[in-house]
Design a protein around this motif. Structure first.
Motif, PDB file in Angstrom:
ATOM      1  N   ALA A  68       0.929  -1.093  -0.035  1.00 53.20           N
ATOM      2  CA  ALA A  68      -0.147   0.134  -0.030  1.00 53.20           C
ATOM      3  C   ALA A  68       0.869   1.238   0.212  1.00 53.20           C
ATOM      4  O   ALA A  68       2.008   1.500   0.675  1.00 53.20           O
ATOM      5  N   ARG A  69       0.581   2.315  -0.612  1.00 56.21           N
ATOM      6  CA  ARG A  69       1.167   3.530  -0.849  1.00 56.21           C
ATOM      7  C   ARG A  69       0.207   4.809  -0.428  1.00 56.21           C
ATOM      8  O   ARG A  69      -1.035   4.611  -0.549  1.00 56.21           O
ATOM      9  N   GLY A  70       0.746   5.912  -0.006  1.00 59.50           N
ATOM     10  CA  GLY A  70      -0.071   6.960   0.434  1.00 59.50           C
ATOM     11  C   GLY A  70       0.684   8.183   0.733  1.00 59.50           C
ATOM     12  O   GLY A  70       1.878   8.035   0.526  1.00 59.50           O
ATOM     13  N   SER A 157       8.138  11.146  -2.688  1.00 59.62           N
ATOM     14  CA  SER A 157       7.036  10.658  -3.410  1.00 59.62           C
ATOM     15  C   SER A 157       5.920  10.271  -2.651  1.00 59.62           C
ATOM     16  O   SER A 157       4.797  10.333  -3.084  1.00 59.62           O
ATOM     17  N   GLY A 158       5.983   9.741  -1.426  1.00 63.71           N
ATOM     18  CA  GLY A 158       5.019   9.353  -0.685  1.00 63.71           C
ATOM     19  C   GLY A 158       5.394   8.262   0.560  1.00 63.71           C
ATOM     20  O   GLY A 158       6.791   8.101   0.531  1.00 63.71           O
ATOM     21  N   PHE A 159       4.684   7.714   1.094  1.00 62.03           N
ATOM     22  CA  PHE A 159       5.028   6.684   1.836  1.00 62.03           C
ATOM     23  C   PHE A 159       4.577   5.160   1.603  1.00 62.03           C
ATOM     24  O   PHE A 159       3.318   5.032   0.973  1.00 62.03           O
ATOM     25  N   ILE A 160       5.464   4.234   2.022  1.00 57.84           N
ATOM     26  CA  ILE A 160       5.085   2.829   1.591  1.00 57.84           C
ATOM     27  C   ILE A 160       5.023   1.923   2.686  1.00 57.84           C
ATOM     28  O   ILE A 160       5.599   2.170   3.819  1.00 57.84           O
ATOM     29  N   TYR A 161       3.669   1.540   2.851  1.00 51.69           N
ATOM     30  CA  TYR A 161       3.033   0.872   4.238  1.00 51.69           C
ATOM     31  C   TYR A 161       3.335  -0.808   3.986  1.00 51.69           C
ATOM     32  O   TYR A 161       3.308  -1.231   2.998  1.00 51.69           O
ATOM     33  N   ASN A 162       3.766  -1.322   5.176  1.00 54.32           N
ATOM     34  CA  ASN A 162       3.845  -2.789   5.088  1.00 54.32           C
ATOM     35  C   ASN A 162       2.597  -3.580   4.979  1.00 54.32           C
ATOM     36  O   ASN A 162       2.445  -4.111   6.192  1.00 54.32           O
ATOM     37  N   ARG A 163       1.861  -3.540   4.341  1.00 56.36           N
ATOM     38  CA  ARG A 163       0.629  -4.263   4.098  1.00 56.36           C
ATOM     39  C   ARG A 163       0.157  -4.146   2.739  1.00 56.36           C
ATOM     40  O   ARG A 163       1.189  -3.540   1.829  1.00 56.36           O
ATOM     41  N   LYS A 164      -0.502  -5.039   2.319  1.00 60.53           N
ATOM     42  CA  LYS A 164      -1.121  -5.226   0.841  1.00 60.53           C
ATOM     43  C   LYS A 164      -1.845  -4.287   0.669  1.00 60.53           C
ATOM     44  O   LYS A 164      -2.514  -3.891   1.273  1.00 60.53           O
ATOM     45  N   PRO A 165      -1.741  -3.574  -0.813  1.00 56.25           N
ATOM     46  CA  PRO A 165      -2.778  -2.618  -1.036  1.00 56.25           C
ATOM     47  C   PRO A 165      -4.282  -3.078  -1.259  1.00 56.25           C
ATOM     48  O   PRO A 165      -4.510  -4.159  -1.616  1.00 56.25           O
ATOM     49  N   LEU A 166      -5.201  -2.167  -0.801  1.00 60.23           N
ATOM     50  CA  LEU A 166      -6.648  -2.581  -0.908  1.00 60.23           C
ATOM     51  C   LEU A 166      -6.773  -2.314  -2.338  1.00 60.23           C
ATOM     52  O   LEU A 166      -6.449  -1.952  -3.307  1.00 60.23           O
TER      53      LEU A 166
END
Length: 238
Positions: A68-70, A157-166
């Protein structure tokens, strides 16, 4: 002794007191001066658990569809820096704590030279969002030789989260990738009852004209047959 002092003085003048972090690339390899040399990429991978590889600037596109990214920081997420100036390979840093809407603490490596050595890890150092819209697209980062925040506005660019994207996150990425934003549809402020009672022109019956306009007035002589008062007045006017 004098020769040694002169040599040390010349060397100290040649070495900058506070190296610019822009000269530190995101994926430098090897060791420097026989000392362990820690890169930002493996350190971010270790402390965040996000299993991406390659130069730091490739992490953001690599994460698409896998992580996931945001644009909002979260503890454990990786802040992905874009290449800027001499920092040609970008940079990655893990968020260790959210302080407030504009401040986070980072864990990263190969940013500040510490004790004159590059490639050193730093834990819980400050990064501040300086973007006009508070969207974390530009940050200032703690720089050890200055003992405070550096002055450069580093692009993110943003943040990368340690979970799968929805599913909706993947759709958002696909819709926004390289596609100009669509203009919003125009919404009329006229109410739905505005046209009530309006008859189309094709069904209207034209009104009968009651008068004809002429350039000169027409004198109408009334009939006196059924007007006795009119006959009396007319006889007196003769």
């Amino acid at each position: 002794m004098l020769i040694a002092l002169a040599s040390w003085s010349a060397e100290s003048r040649a070495r900058p007191a506070a190296p610019d972090p822009a000269s530190i690339t995101g994926d430098d390899r090897g060791e420097e001066a026989g000392l362990p040399y820690i890169q930002c990429v493996p350190y971010a991978r270790k402390v965040s658990g996000i299993q991406l590889y390659g130069d730091a600037h490739t992490w953001w596109p690599q994460a698409a569809g896998h992580y996931a990214r945001g644009t909002r920081p979260k503890a454990g997420a990786v802040m992905a820096f874009r290449p800027y100036g001499a920092m040609q390979l970008g940079h990655v840093a893990a968020v260790s704590r959210i302080v407030d809407s504009r401040t986070v603490l980072l864990r990263h490596a190969n940013w500040s030279p510490i004790d004159g050595r590059r490639g050193q890890p730093e834990d819980n150092v400050r990064a501040v969002d300086v973007s006009p819209a508070n969207d974390w697209s530009e940050v200032r980062v703690w720089y050890a030789p200055l003992g405070g925040l550096g002055t450069t506005h580093w692009p993110v660019s943003g943040f990368i989260y340690n979970r799968k994207p929805l599913a909706n996150e993947r759709l958002t990425v696909l819709a926004s990738a390289g596609t100009p934003a669509a203009k919003p549809a125009y919404t009329s402020r006229i109410g739905p009852d505005f046209l009530k009672g309006i008859v189309p022109e094709t069904t209207r019956t034209p009104a009968r004209r009651q008068y004809a306009l002429r350039e000169t007035p027409v004198t109408v002589t009334p009939s006196l047959k059924n007007d006795p008062i009119g006959r009396i007045i007319a006889s007196r006017l003769r």
